[in-house]
Structures are given as structure tokens and as C-alpha cells.
Scaffold this active site. Sequence first.
Site, PDB file in Angstrom:
ATOM      1  N   ASP A  14       1.031  -6.867 -12.403  1.00 39.48           N
ATOM      2  CA  ASP A  14       1.737  -7.291 -13.615  1.00 39.48           C
ATOM      3  C   ASP A  14       2.139  -6.129 -14.512  1.00 39.48           C
ATOM      4  OD1 ASP A  14       1.303  -9.877 -12.709  1.00 39.48           O
ATOM      5  OD2 ASP A  14      -0.560 -10.084 -13.850  1.00 39.48           O
ATOM      6  N   LYS A  17       6.797  -4.606 -12.547  1.00 40.84           N
ATOM      7  CA  LYS A  17       7.541  -4.142 -11.359  1.00 40.84           C
ATOM      8  C   LYS A  17       8.894  -4.837 -11.241  1.00 40.84           C
ATOM      9  CE  LYS A  17       3.932  -5.382  -8.930  1.00 40.84           C
ATOM     10  NZ  LYS A  17       2.958  -5.614 -10.003  1.00 40.84           N
ATOM     11  N   GLY A  41       4.100 -12.463  -9.095  1.00 43.84           N
ATOM     12  CA  GLY A  41       5.011 -13.110 -10.039  1.00 43.84           C
ATOM     13  C   GLY A  41       5.744 -11.990 -10.754  1.00 43.84           C
ATOM     14  N   HIS A  42       6.989 -11.769 -10.389  1.00 46.02           N
ATOM     15  CA  HIS A  42       7.745 -10.629 -10.923  1.00 46.02           C
ATOM     16  C   HIS A  42       8.835 -11.141 -11.873  1.00 46.02           C
ATOM     17  CE1 HIS A  42       6.499  -7.897  -7.306  1.00 46.02           C
ATOM     18  NE2 HIS A  42       5.478  -8.384  -7.983  1.00 46.02           N
ATOM     19  N   GLN A 231       1.373  -6.783  -6.520  1.00 49.33           N
ATOM     20  CA  GLN A 231       0.017  -6.492  -7.013  1.00 49.33           C
ATOM     21  C   GLN A 231      -0.037  -5.041  -7.527  1.00 49.33           C
ATOM     22  OE1 GLN A 231       0.119  -8.281  -3.619  1.00 49.33           O
ATOM     23  NE2 GLN A 231       0.440  -9.865  -5.108  1.00 49.33           N
TER      24      GLN A 231
END
Length: 448
Positions: A14, A17, A41-42, A231
Amino acid sequence: MNKIDILLGLQWGDEGKGKVVDALTPNYDIVARFQGGPNAGHTIEFGGKKFVLHNIPSGVLTPGCVNLIGNGVIIDPHILRGEIEGLAKAGFDLRQTLLIANRAHLILPTHRALDAANEKALGKMKVGTTLKGIGPTYTDKTARKGLRIGDIASADFRERYESLKQHHLRQMTAVDFDLSGLQLDGMSFEAYEKLWFEGVEYLKQFQFVDSEYYINEALDNGKKVLAEGAQGSMLDVDFGSYPFVTSSNVIAAGVCSGLGVAPSRIGKVYGIFKAYCTRVGTGPFPTELFDATGETLRQNGHEFGATTGRPRRCGWLDLPALKYAVMLSGVTDLMMMKSDVMDEFETIKVATAYRYNGVETKQLPFAACTETMEPVYVSLDGWRQKIGNEKTENGTPKGSPTEWEVKRRTENNIPEKLEDYIKFIENYVGVPIKFVSYGPDRTQNILR
Ligand code: GDP
Ligand code: IMO
Ligand code: MG
């Protein structure tokens, strides 16, 4: 011969990225994910709109960019379908630009059930996974039992699915877990399984490739390729705080196995980190704050998970951990995110060592999960001023993009004390910070 550039998270995920990959995509022809799956979750924001991507690379919002889901990624067809359809509704048609590796493994509904069963069995020692089936899917991959995207075309796919499912059901019985009360994304197991098979059919309209040939040929032909990590290094299965980690190699080495490129083909390694630290899930976090400052970081930084909505644990920047991550991946350029979150802080602390077993060390100990590591802090002055520009009501920066291009390329809107903070980190880690992000929008960056 072109080389592949890599963008990696250097903390516990988080870091931002998605935002940076999107901002860099105009310089690339292909963006490729190489590990992880829908645990990621980007988030990407521009023009007041927000997108959260899980399985799909973050180059998809830039017209003309090809996006590849590499062999090291694991895929839940139902989740991937939902993402593709969501993007189609927003006007991004991926049918020509999304490629999927034949060798990418499938996350079965029973992998998700097993993830829940394993967590339940661990009780207080649970990892706090995203419950997307990540651990069980990678376990089956290395145990040589998995099913891959390329298998969905085979005549006996359904039989092989059933056989693996039965194996999973036996594993669940062993830990006294059954499917009856299980909810997967708010549905019964049976309802999810039905949608999963519809997802498998849906994916058949996309192009499946042997991604190792695709990427190497693209590089040979002068294409520019960016590998997008998921990650963060401290969640790496080998080097993170095991067992409180994810189940893949998230460091630069993961690009070689997750896309089929040789180490000699790796170019720049962009390492991204927040100006402070966050973590979701269980596991050691030496600089974690349990006080009002931690809460301020959470509120100012909107530190709630993009995949699970869980509040993120927050704390000061951990420099020994950052330097470790830089070492593991050979980071060439650093990018610092979310500096704006600390705009109003009078004092900012950074950990420069740990006190562990009565001695001071700058290295991460093997027993980080069982022993207490007390951080040794240095206090630095805050900059106490807003970085960058005012925003319009919908959150986008004021001024035309052209003014922006000029402004964000100058260093003179970095406050002096922020510059001191940046230099302190650079001196400790030994790698230049080339990019400073001060807001979620794709344009809110300063290039140094
Ligand atoms: P990722 O998993 O590394 O892509 O990061 P996430 O998307 O899970 O979390 C990063 C969050 O921070 C997202 O909500 C971004 O929109 C937001 N973000 C990214 N960069 C900045 C920044 O510089 N400042 C602020 N305030 N938010 C940012
Ligand atoms: P992005 O790509 C933050 C964490 C989980 C848990 C551990 C194992 O958005 O940075 P898993 O579901 O992978 O088996 O969970 O890893 N985790 C993440 N934390 N960001 C992520 O991805 C994460 N993906 C997994 O919270 O502690
Ligand atoms: Mg995320």
C-alpha cells in the site's frame, strides 16, 4: 537490447504503487504484473475519479498500453471479470490490450475456503490474510497440484477441478471446517462457485500468451516494459517477517521467475515507500504508534485497506527495514509517497536502529516475530507547510497540465525542512529519492 524496469513496494504494501505505475505508464509500451493476485489493491486517481485494481496491471488507464498478467500471478476468474467489466463501464475496453499468461495459476473457490479454514485454525496467531485464497493457491502451485489459465481450454478441465476440490474438502475436514456457513464476497460457496465458472468462460475471449516469449521478444524489439510489484518487501515469503507474510517473492528476484526474464535483463529498479509506515494484518511492526499521532497518520492518510477496508496500522518510518528492502532488490531510484500526510507535524521521528537483546543493531533479526525490537529514533523538524498546489473542488490540482508540467519539475516547491528529511533518508539508505508524491492524484508529484 532493452531491459525491463521494475517498480516495487519497499514496506508492507500500500505504498502507492498503483498511482506511480499509472504516472510512469506514458513512458512504457507494456506494464506487467509478476506476482500476487487479488490480495493487491492498487489505487489510481485522476480528474476526480478513483479506480482500484486487484488483478489487472495499473497501466490500463493509459490508452495504447498493453497490460500483461504474468505467469507468477494467481487469478480468480470471477474477481478478474468484475474488474474488467467495471473498467469497461468506465470507458476502458481491455479486449485488445489485456494479455494473460497461460502459466498463471487459478485461485479456486475452495482455495478461498481453505484460506478461511487455515486462518480459523490459527486462532490468535492468524496472519490476517486478505482471504482471497493466496496462500493455498501458491501452496498447490509448489505442490504441483495447481490448475493454470492455459488449462481452461482442455477437455478434462472440469474433472481436474473436481479432483482438486475434493482434495481441498479433505484438507478442510482435517481442520474441522465445512462450507455450509462460509460466505465468499457475501455469497454462499455454491453461488460463488457458479459465478467462478462463468468467469472462466468469460475469460476465454481474452488473449492467453506464453508470457516469457512475449516479454523477451518485446524487449528484443525495443519495447519498453515496466514490471509492477504487488505487496511490499517486508511481506516477501523469504525475507519478510515470516510467517506473517504473503506467499510470493515480491522483491526484484520475483520478476525473473514471475515473467521469465533473466537477471541480466533487469534495468532500473524503482523502490517506493511512504514517508511513514503502515501495515495491515498481524506481524511485527517495530515503529507502530498506538497514540494520537498514529491516529492522525491514519486519518490524514486515509489509511484503510483498498482490498479489505481494514484500518491500517500506522507508525514512523523504519530506516533499517527500508535499507534492507533496497539491498534485497538493488533499488536504483527511490520514490517517497504521501509526504503531504505529515504537512502539519511539528516533529517527525525516524527509526535508525533497533535495540534488541540489549544491543543496538541496524539489521533485521531472524527472530523479529518472537522478540521485541525497540526502535532507536532520531527526531527531525517537520516542514509545517502545504506541499504543492491548491486543489479544485473535485480534488484535481488547479492550473492546466502545461503549467503543472513546468511546476512539478522544479525543486523550489519542496519546503526546506522536507528537503532535509529527504536528504536524511538518502544519506542513510544510499540511494537518491527522485520522486516525491504529495497527493493521490496522478499529477501530484515533484521530480527531483
Ligand atoms: P498500492 O497498493 O501500493 O497501490 O497502494 P494503495 O492504493 O493500496 O494505497 C495507497 C493510497 O494512498 C491510495 O488511496 C492512494 O490514492 C493514496 N496515495 C498515493 N499517493 C499519495 C500521496 O502522495 N498522498 C496522499 N495523501 N495519498 C496518496
Ligand atoms: P498491495 O499490492 C498490504 C498482507 C495481508 C496479510 C498478509 C498475507 O495493495 O500493496 P495474503 O492475503 O497475501 O495471504 O495476506 O499480507 N497483504 C497486503 N498488505 N497491501 C497488499 O497488497 C497486501 N497483500 C497482502 O494483510 O497481512
Ligand atoms: Mg494496496
